[in-house]
Design a protein around this motif. Structure first.
Motif, PDB file in Angstrom:
ATOM      1  N   TYR A  74       0.836  -1.194   0.000  1.00  0.00           N
ATOM      2  CA  TYR A  74       0.000   0.000   0.000  1.00  0.00           C
ATOM      3  C   TYR A  74       0.870   1.243   0.000  1.00  0.00           C
ATOM      4  CZ  TYR A  74      -3.521  -3.372   1.421  1.00  0.00           C
ATOM      5  OH  TYR A  74      -4.340  -4.471   1.473  1.00  0.00           O
ATOM      6  N   LEU A  75       0.319   2.319  -0.563  1.00  0.00           N
ATOM      7  CA  LEU A  75       0.952   3.633  -0.515  1.00  0.00           C
ATOM      8  C   LEU A  75      -0.018   4.598   0.131  1.00  0.00           C
ATOM      9  CD1 LEU A  75       3.144   5.749  -1.330  1.00  0.00           C
ATOM     10  CD2 LEU A  75       1.895   6.019  -3.486  1.00  0.00           C
ATOM     11  N   ALA A  76       0.413   5.252   1.183  1.00  0.00           N
ATOM     12  CA  ALA A  76      -0.374   6.301   1.832  1.00  0.00           C
ATOM     13  C   ALA A  76       0.264   7.652   1.532  1.00  0.00           C
ATOM     14  CB  ALA A  76      -0.432   6.079   3.337  1.00  0.00           C
ATOM     15  N   ALA A  77      -0.566   8.655   1.284  1.00  0.00           N
ATOM     16  CA  ALA A  77      -0.068   9.995   1.014  1.00  0.00           C
ATOM     17  C   ALA A  77      -0.997  10.996   1.684  1.00  0.00           C
ATOM     18  CB  ALA A  77       0.014  10.253  -0.489  1.00  0.00           C
ATOM     19  N   TRP A  78      -0.432  12.063   2.196  1.00  0.00           N
ATOM     20  CA  TRP A  78      -1.245  13.103   2.808  1.00  0.00           C
ATOM     21  C   TRP A  78      -0.503  14.435   2.751  1.00  0.00           C
ATOM     22  CZ3 TRP A  78       1.149   9.199   5.625  1.00  0.00           C
ATOM     23  CH2 TRP A  78       2.084   9.576   6.576  1.00  0.00           C
ATOM     24  N   ILE A  79      -1.197  15.496   3.088  1.00  0.00           N
ATOM     25  CA  ILE A  79      -0.619  16.836   3.135  1.00  0.00           C
ATOM     26  C   ILE A  79      -0.288  17.182   4.584  1.00  0.00           C
ATOM     27  CG2 ILE A  79      -1.016  19.289   2.709  1.00  0.00           C
ATOM     28  CD1 ILE A  79      -0.652  17.634   0.176  1.00  0.00           C
ATOM     29  N   SER A  80       0.966  17.531   4.819  1.00  0.00           N
ATOM     30  CA  SER A  80       1.428  17.879   6.159  1.00  0.00           C
ATOM     31  C   SER A  80       1.641  19.377   6.271  1.00  0.00           C
ATOM     32  CB  SER A  80       2.733  17.145   6.481  1.00  0.00           C
ATOM     33  OG  SER A  80       3.233  17.542   7.744  1.00  0.00           O
ATOM     34  N   ARG A  81       1.244  19.904   7.412  1.00  0.00           N
ATOM     35  CA  ARG A  81       1.434  21.343   7.663  1.00  0.00           C
ATOM     36  C   ARG A  81       2.352  21.566   8.854  1.00  0.00           C
ATOM     37  NH1 ARG A  81      -5.016  22.700   7.237  1.00  0.00           N
ATOM     38  NH2 ARG A  81      -5.200  22.459   4.972  1.00  0.00           N
ATOM     39  N   SER A  82       3.361  20.716   8.990  1.00  0.00           N
ATOM     40  CA  SER A  82       4.202  20.791  10.187  1.00  0.00           C
ATOM     41  C   SER A  82       5.592  21.305   9.856  1.00  0.00           C
ATOM     42  CB  SER A  82       4.274  19.415  10.854  1.00  0.00           C
ATOM     43  OG  SER A  82       4.664  18.426   9.917  1.00  0.00           O
ATOM     44  N   THR A  83       6.572  20.403   9.555  1.00  0.00           N
ATOM     45  CA  THR A  83       7.948  20.853   9.350  1.00  0.00           C
ATOM     46  C   THR A  83       8.068  21.816   8.176  1.00  0.00           C
ATOM     47  OG1 THR A  83       8.337  18.867   8.015  1.00  0.00           O
ATOM     48  CG2 THR A  83       8.906  18.764  10.355  1.00  0.00           C
ATOM     49  N   LEU A  84       7.296  21.598   7.138  1.00  0.00           N
ATOM     50  CA  LEU A  84       7.151  22.549   6.036  1.00  0.00           C
ATOM     51  C   LEU A  84       5.664  22.813   5.864  1.00  0.00           C
ATOM     52  CD1 LEU A  84       9.564  21.099   3.310  1.00  0.00           C
ATOM     53  CD2 LEU A  84       9.890  23.215   4.579  1.00  0.00           C
ATOM     54  N   PRO A  85       5.226  24.045   5.703  1.00  0.00           N
ATOM     55  CA  PRO A  85       3.797  24.284   5.503  1.00  0.00           C
ATOM     56  C   PRO A  85       3.291  23.596   4.245  1.00  0.00           C
ATOM     57  CG  PRO A  85       4.958  26.321   6.041  1.00  0.00           C
ATOM     58  CD  PRO A  85       6.003  25.290   5.757  1.00  0.00           C
ATOM     59  N   SER A  86       2.274  22.767   4.383  1.00  0.00           N
ATOM     60  CA  SER A  86       1.535  22.191   3.263  1.00  0.00           C
ATOM     61  C   SER A  86       2.419  21.491   2.239  1.00  0.00           C
ATOM     62  CB  SER A  86       0.705  23.283   2.557  1.00  0.00           C
ATOM     63  OG  SER A  86      -0.227  23.834   3.445  1.00  0.00           O
ATOM     64  N   HIS A  87       3.074  20.391   2.639  1.00  0.00           N
ATOM     65  CA  HIS A  87       3.823  19.603   1.675  1.00  0.00           C
ATOM     66  C   HIS A  87       3.317  18.164   1.680  1.00  0.00           C
ATOM     67  CE1 HIS A  87       6.000  18.686   5.375  1.00  0.00           C
ATOM     68  NE2 HIS A  87       6.522  17.631   4.780  1.00  0.00           N
ATOM     69  N   GLU A 112       2.052  22.791  -1.367  1.00  0.00           N
ATOM     70  CA  GLU A 112       1.509  21.552  -1.908  1.00  0.00           C
ATOM     71  C   GLU A 112       0.184  21.200  -1.248  1.00  0.00           C
ATOM     72  OE1 GLU A 112       5.829  19.674  -3.154  1.00  0.00           O
ATOM     73  OE2 GLU A 112       4.770  18.837  -1.433  1.00  0.00           O
ATOM     74  N   ARG A 113      -0.749  20.618  -2.043  1.00  0.00           N
ATOM     75  CA  ARG A 113      -2.077  20.336  -1.540  1.00  0.00           C
ATOM     76  C   ARG A 113      -2.743  19.279  -2.432  1.00  0.00           C
ATOM     77  NH1 ARG A 113      -1.956  24.335  -5.044  1.00  0.00           N
ATOM     78  NH2 ARG A 113      -3.778  24.918  -6.300  1.00  0.00           N
ATOM     79  N   PHE A 114      -3.875  18.743  -1.995  1.00  0.00           N
ATOM     80  CA  PHE A 114      -4.720  17.838  -2.790  1.00  0.00           C
ATOM     81  C   PHE A 114      -3.953  16.620  -3.326  1.00  0.00           C
ATOM     82  CE2 PHE A 114      -6.607  22.125  -4.051  1.00  0.00           C
ATOM     83  CZ  PHE A 114      -7.527  22.117  -3.019  1.00  0.00           C
ATOM     84  N   VAL A 115      -3.475  15.753  -2.446  1.00  0.00           N
ATOM     85  CA  VAL A 115      -2.679  14.610  -2.867  1.00  0.00           C
ATOM     86  C   VAL A 115      -3.571  13.397  -3.158  1.00  0.00           C
ATOM     87  CG1 VAL A 115      -2.312  13.677  -0.551  1.00  0.00           C
ATOM     88  CG2 VAL A 115      -0.552  13.352  -2.304  1.00  0.00           C
ATOM     89  N   ASP A 116      -3.082  12.477  -4.000  1.00  0.00           N
ATOM     90  CA  ASP A 116      -3.749  11.189  -4.221  1.00  0.00           C
ATOM     91  C   ASP A 116      -2.681  10.116  -4.382  1.00  0.00           C
ATOM     92  OD1 ASP A 116      -5.908   9.461  -4.440  1.00  0.00           O
ATOM     93  OD2 ASP A 116      -6.071   9.688  -6.599  1.00  0.00           O
ATOM     94  N   ALA A 117      -3.061   8.848  -4.111  1.00  0.00           N
ATOM     95  CA  ALA A 117      -2.138   7.722  -4.179  1.00  0.00           C
ATOM     96  C   ALA A 117      -2.735   6.615  -5.022  1.00  0.00           C
ATOM     97  CB  ALA A 117      -1.829   7.198  -2.773  1.00  0.00           C
ATOM     98  N   ALA A 118      -1.900   5.948  -5.814  1.00  0.00           N
ATOM     99  CA  ALA A 118      -2.331   4.819  -6.640  1.00  0.00           C
ATOM    100  C   ALA A 118      -1.233   3.777  -6.636  1.00  0.00           C
ATOM    101  CB  ALA A 118      -2.634   5.269  -8.071  1.00  0.00           C
ATOM    102  N   MET A 119      -1.626   2.501  -6.813  1.00  0.00           N
ATOM    103  CA  MET A 119      -0.639   1.425  -6.784  1.00  0.00           C
ATOM    104  C   MET A 119      -0.998   0.350  -7.786  1.00  0.00           C
ATOM    105  SD  MET A 119       0.900  -0.673  -3.515  1.00  0.00           S
ATOM    106  CE  MET A 119       2.170   0.570  -3.211  1.00  0.00           C
ATOM    107  N   SER A 120       0.043  -0.271  -8.373  1.00  0.00           N
ATOM    108  CA  SER A 120      -0.122  -1.419  -9.251  1.00  0.00           C
ATOM    109  C   SER A 120       0.819  -2.518  -8.774  1.00  0.00           C
ATOM    110  CB  SER A 120       0.194  -1.046 -10.702  1.00  0.00           C
ATOM    111  OG  SER A 120       1.593  -0.870 -10.874  1.00  0.00           O
TER     112      SER A 120
END
Length: 333
Positions: free
Chosen positions: A196-209, A234-242
């Motif tokens: 699996y691949l998880a992805a999200w937007i973080s607003r901590s060490t760098l704003p919105s990456h 950076e914003r609006f992330v998505d993840a896909a896997m094959s």
């Protein structure tokens, strides 16, 4: 032999025989066939359409943010259930259900009805779930403790549950190296090999990456920026896997960026600028692999003249774009 003779070969393709509605086998142009010609919950009498079925059966009203994953005729759905226990607006739970292609209930653990996924961390302010399927189980990702607390984002929470029987694992917070309650827009992609691949937007060490983490076998790796050129817009992330790899896509400024990963979860080359030609403002990207390993990326484009378009770009199995430019998906603005 006659030197003037010519041998001609013609390919004959036999048409697919029409389906016989009511014989219990889906054939021809049939969408469904449950062995009868009666309008019921699994198939209508003409075998060309199915009843619309309601997914949520436990709580009524305020059911939002649905997500779905499917494989081999089975589907997992997850959604945010608002005010489901006490009627208090802040109560938001993540619910899930496992159904077949007719909408009939299957099982998550020992449950054949709606199952509340958030059971150990908190019972309030759970929202925006995403789901994936693999190896007879669901993998769910959602945000914990965001709306209603004065915090614009929450922690990224993950849970795995088997189908059929068993309890799986309780909630696990993925953003262990990032500031608590500063994560947003979590997405997950997976395949049957238990990767699996998880992805999200973080607003901590760098704003919105964009942040990525990969799961292989039985454990998650270490979270890290999805690419080595992460920025603070950076914003609006998505993840896909094959079966051969994975990809994360996200918006940066007005552009769409993609980073591919190999089957071990390591970055596969440098990040790629997806939208070509540039122009307007791009956002809300989504990505999916087909059965052959090709990747389609789509996104929303606000043009310089005020129009809104859905754009796309297709990549082959080597990661190369199938065309030199984007293509427009919607026929009208």
């Amino acid at each position: 032999p006659n030197p003037q003779a010519t041998l001609r070969i013609k390919e004959i393709i036999w048409p697919e025989p029409p389906g016989v509605c009511g014989d219990g086998e889906v054939g021809g142009d049939e969408l469904c066939d449950d062995g009868n010609t009666v309008d019921d919950a699994t198939c209508l009498s003409d075998c060309l359409s199915m009843q619309v079925f309601q997914v949520n059966t436990v709580y009524a009203n305020s059911q939002i943010q649905p997500s779905i994953a499917g494989a081999a005729g089975e589907y997992v759905l997850a959604w945010t259930s608002g005010g489901s226990d006490t009627g208090v607006e802040r109560d938001q739970h993540v619910m899930a259900r496992h159904v077949d292609r007719f909408g009939q209930p299957l099982g998550i653990g020992s449950y054949t009805t709606d199952l509340k996924l958030n059971i150990t961390s908190t019972t309030q302010a759970q929202y925006r779930p995403d789901v994936a399927m693999g190896n007879g189980r669901l993998m769910a990702l959602w945000l914990d403790n965001g709306p209603g607390t004065g915090v614009p984002a929450g922690d990224v929470v993950w849970r795995s549950l088997p189908f059929g029987s068993g309890t799986g694992v309780g909630e696990v917070t993925l953003n262990v190296g990032s500031l608590e309650e500063s994560q947003d827009w979590a997405r997950i992609g997976g395949v049957g090999e238990n990767r699996y691949l998880a992805a999200w937007i973080s607003r901590s060490t760098l704003p919105s990456h964009a942040v990525c983490n990969t799961f292989s076998g039985s454990a998650w790796g270490t979270e890290a920026p999805c690419s080595d050129t992460a920025s603070d817009t950076e914003r609006f992330v998505d993840a896909a896997m094959s079966a051969a790899g994975a990809a994360a896509v996200w918006a940066r400024d007005t552009e769409i960026i993609m980073q591919r990963f190999d089957e071990t979860g390591e970055r596969d080359g440098a990040e790629v600028h997806v939208n070509v030609p540039s122009g307007g403002s791009c956002g809300y990207p989504s990505a999916a692999f087909d059965g052959g390993g090709r990747l389609l990326v789509v996104w929303r484009l606000e043009t310089a003249t005020g129009g809104v378009q859905i754009m796309g770009r297709l990549y082959d199995t080597s990661g190369s774009p199938a065309s030199s430019e984007d293509f427009q998906i919607n026929s009208t603005d």
